[in-house]
Design a protein around this motif. Sequence first.
Motif, short mmCIF file in Angstrom:
data_model
loop_
_atom_site.label_atom_id
_atom_site.label_comp_id
_atom_site.label_asym_id
_atom_site.label_seq_id
_atom_site.Cartn_x
_atom_site.Cartn_y
_atom_site.Cartn_z
N ARG A 25 0.73 -1.25 -0.26
CA ARG A 25 -0.16 0.20 0.18
C ARG A 25 1.14 1.04 0.04
N CYS A 26 2.34 1.02 1.07
CA CYS A 26 2.61 2.63 1.06
C CYS A 26 3.17 2.91 -0.39
N GLN A 27 3.31 1.60 -1.13
CA GLN A 27 4.70 1.45 -2.41
C GLN A 27 3.76 2.21 -3.46
N SER A 28 1.96 2.45 -3.68
CA SER A 28 1.27 3.12 -4.14
C SER A 28 1.26 4.68 -3.77
N GLN A 29 0.88 5.17 -2.03
CA GLN A 29 1.56 6.18 -1.84
C GLN A 29 3.17 6.80 -1.91
N VAL A 30 3.99 5.56 -1.74
CA VAL A 30 5.60 6.07 -2.59
C VAL A 30 4.93 6.94 -3.56
N ALA A 31 4.84 5.74 -5.02
CA ALA A 31 4.50 6.64 -6.05
C ALA A 31 3.84 7.94 -6.97
N VAL A 82 6.25 9.98 -5.72
CA VAL A 82 7.42 10.38 -6.78
C VAL A 82 6.61 11.15 -8.11
N LEU A 83 5.58 10.47 -8.44
CA LEU A 83 5.28 10.71 -9.88
C LEU A 83 4.78 12.23 -9.68
N GLN A 127 8.35 14.30 -9.85
CA GLN A 127 8.72 14.48 -10.82
C GLN A 127 7.80 14.67 -12.02
N LEU A 128 6.86 15.17 -12.07
CA LEU A 128 6.46 15.94 -13.16
C LEU A 128 6.18 17.27 -12.17
N LYS A 146 10.38 22.41 -16.33
CA LYS A 146 11.36 23.18 -17.26
C LYS A 146 10.46 23.77 -18.74
N PHE A 188 10.54 19.94 -22.56
CA PHE A 188 10.96 18.67 -22.16
C PHE A 188 10.49 16.94 -23.29
#
Lengths: 506, 442
Positions: A32-38, A41-42, A45-46, A52, A55
């Motif tokens: 579950r944490c993965q999705s939150q981290v994801a 991060v996403l 990143q965006l 910039k 891109f």
Amino acid sequence: MPLLGLLPWRAWAALLSQLLRPPCASCTGAVRCQSQVAEAVLTSQLKAHQEKPNFIIKIPKGTRDLSPQHMVVREKILDLVISCFKRHGAKGMDTPAFELKEILTEKYGEDSGLMYDLKDQGGELLSLRYDLTVPFARYLAMNKVKKMKRYHVGKVWRRESPTIVQGRYREFCQCDFDIAGQFDPMIPDAECLKIMCEILSGLQLGDFLIKVNDRRIVDGMFAACGVPESKFRAICSSIDKLDKMAWKDVRHEMVAKKGLAPEVADRIGDYVQCHGGVSLVEQMFQDPRLSQNKQALEGLGDLKLLFEYLTLFGIAEKISFDLSLARGLDYYTGVIYEAVLLQTPTQAGEEPLNVGSVAAGGRYDGLVGMFDPKGHKVPCVGLSIGVERIFYIVEQRMKTKGEKVRTTETQVFVATPQKNFLQERLKLITELWDAGIKAEMLYKNNPKLLTQLHYCESTGIPLVVIIGEQELKEGVIKIRSVASREEVAIKRENLVAEIQNRLSES
Amino acid sequence: MAERAALEELVKLQGERVRGLKQQKASAELIEEEVGKLLKLKAQLGPDESKQKFVLKTPKGTRDYSPRQMAVREKVFDVIIRCFKRHGAEVIDTPVFELKETLMGKYGEDSKLIYDLKDQGGELLSLRYDLTVPFARYLAMNKLTNIKRYHIAKVYRRDNPAMTRGRYREFYQCDFDIAGNFDPMIPDAECLKIMCEILSSLQIGDFLVKVNDRRILDGMFAICGVSDSKFRTICSSVDKLDKVSWEEVKNEMAVLLQTPAQAGEEPLGVGSVAAGGRYDGLVGMFDPKGRKVPCVGLSIGVERIFSIVEQRLEALEEKVRTTETQVLVASAQKKLLEERLKLVSELWDAGIKAELLYKKNPKLLNQLQYCEEAGIPLVAIIGEQELKDGVIKLRSVTSREEQEDLKTAQNRDFNFYYGYFIDYYWQKWPDTTPFTYKALGA
């Protein structure tokens, strides 16, 4: 806990959830944490990219991806090269992409400016390998190997200015073959030349020539002509340009830029414009200046023996003793050779593809000794196929001829004209896969027949097997040749045999 | 030589003098002066050539592949690639390094394990950490919306190799992925089919593929009432394993089972050899408009498989051939090098894998021994008598016991009929290249 080191990242993530599954309460966290981290991060990143102005996704300068089209051609060429190496009894080996920096700079002192260094991240200082020869010497010294016949196909990295036009990249593939060990003279050397001929003939790139010389003849020639020893390397690199520059320009460079006395330059000129077969070797034995030089005589003696063996191998007419050959790297100690493609008349209309040599090599008896702690020497002779240049030439030729290659090897396509036949297709394709037949189907529940047939045509799949309601009732499958569009009904139980028959015939 | 020995003695004495002064805590200027003298003496001595300048080793966490390991590797890749091709996959390759910015932010906490290249005045680069991010970059760069591809290449991670035995910093990954919008679960099912085909073909034992779905896990956790705050704590404590920020939907894992020693035993999982899943959000990270390309794929843990196969071979005491040579061209007497060179050249030109010893006058026994060690099945022997008769003796390489008998029979004529051996050759190796025979001098 099972060994984790060798798992790809997906496995680690999967293993994580596997380990945490019981008890229930604690196992939720990671995934579950993965999705939150994801998410976090996403978004970050965006955000960064939104700041910039432009891109554009890029890859590093001087490198390229290899598309499926590129890979097919590449694999065919590498297959031919490797099967030649194997035919001569070579063993394969591989080394890491990077080495300890000190090992690489040992040999490449001056050239180390062209090496890719890894960042000092608190560990050993590393650099990406610059060729496959120094790693080989390190391998031999490290494992105290006295005799080895090996091939090594791998990428190397050089921070040179890339000339994409000529197919020169910063990351490129090398195909090396080497024979290490103390043996009776010139037999392994002759085999290296035989291998070069077999490969270049097999690749069918047209007529080629292998220039041969000897380091001792080059040095002896320089000494006999009066070149001061301190200028040997400088003059060597000038002579090396004779394949691209005219003699008078090279002479000018030696005299005006490298301070060589004009009469010495002229004496060199008498020699470096000579090339020929074994008769030239005989001639040089009689040459008043060269015959006084011990080194040159040694070199000439070896070349004479080499030509004897090359004649027995049936390749003497492809070999030219060329006194202008003075290859760049200075670890050669004996025979040196370089293969070039010759322009054939049929290529007159094409743009001349000046890619330089397509293969080269020589004898280097001192290299392993530089790495061995006690300085034990292991004499080596070898060759390197310039596969990237060959690759470039083949690609250019294909472009000119408008040739297209298949990027898959699929033999059979499983199709249906009706809806709700996915299950039957899946069952059928499984039978084919289990029989080792290369087969595909569309990832659609209810594809149209025309779409399926178009897919076959565009990817070059030769056979289609069609199943529909009618066929199911009758217990048959329709086999259709994509090219001829001829269709025939085969009993289900005979399908695999019939397909294998047809494939072996074509 | 004597000069050098005298110099070395001087250096030694001066060194002792400096040490003595330091012990006595003499004045700094005096010590400096004497150290200066020592350095001067050492400089006169020149570089100590007998001392090793560097350590001969591969970088930490990396290794060479010996010929034996290459033979195993080749067999394993052959099985895997044949399977990928059977399913219609194309192959691509990408550079070993990417722009640092391409890899940044994709691996969460593991970003610290990425190998960076030194800033040498150009672009900032990093070695690829896996094959998935380069794949996503490739898709976005080429604006591809669907592709079925495999990619076999080395990746680089600055893991601590001391932790677990066999954890390398440079290792192979074998990825297969299907990118594109398709009807549900068909490509996913094919990935599992491929995993099964590969693991069966490799014959490394019984296996099981475990499957789950992240949505099931999430739902389960929610039902169990696990609070959000607990997730992160658990996450960070096992953070080493959590590499994936975009592994969204499913997790699959293939686990090798050991065959139980006794009936009724539970099969023991010996570790994962392949894994994969669906990841729909990755390509969107590269696309300026965030357009998604759904992907599903698998990764074979080949390094693991290499060591399993190697262990099995060792257990079976099977010898792995490191060359594919079929024929050794040998001579029975001296002064037959020319004939050997001519014959081996004929064999090469006919596509036959052949070798000869790089000796002008090798002993026949040495040549036979070479065959035995390398596993070469046939030897073509040239002899003076045979030359006159216009024949070559073709012999199948025998075991050491039989060779002992031959030692005593060395001086006898070999009465093996040529025809017999051609038949024997065909029977035993029917799929090898045909052996063409031509009488020498005919």
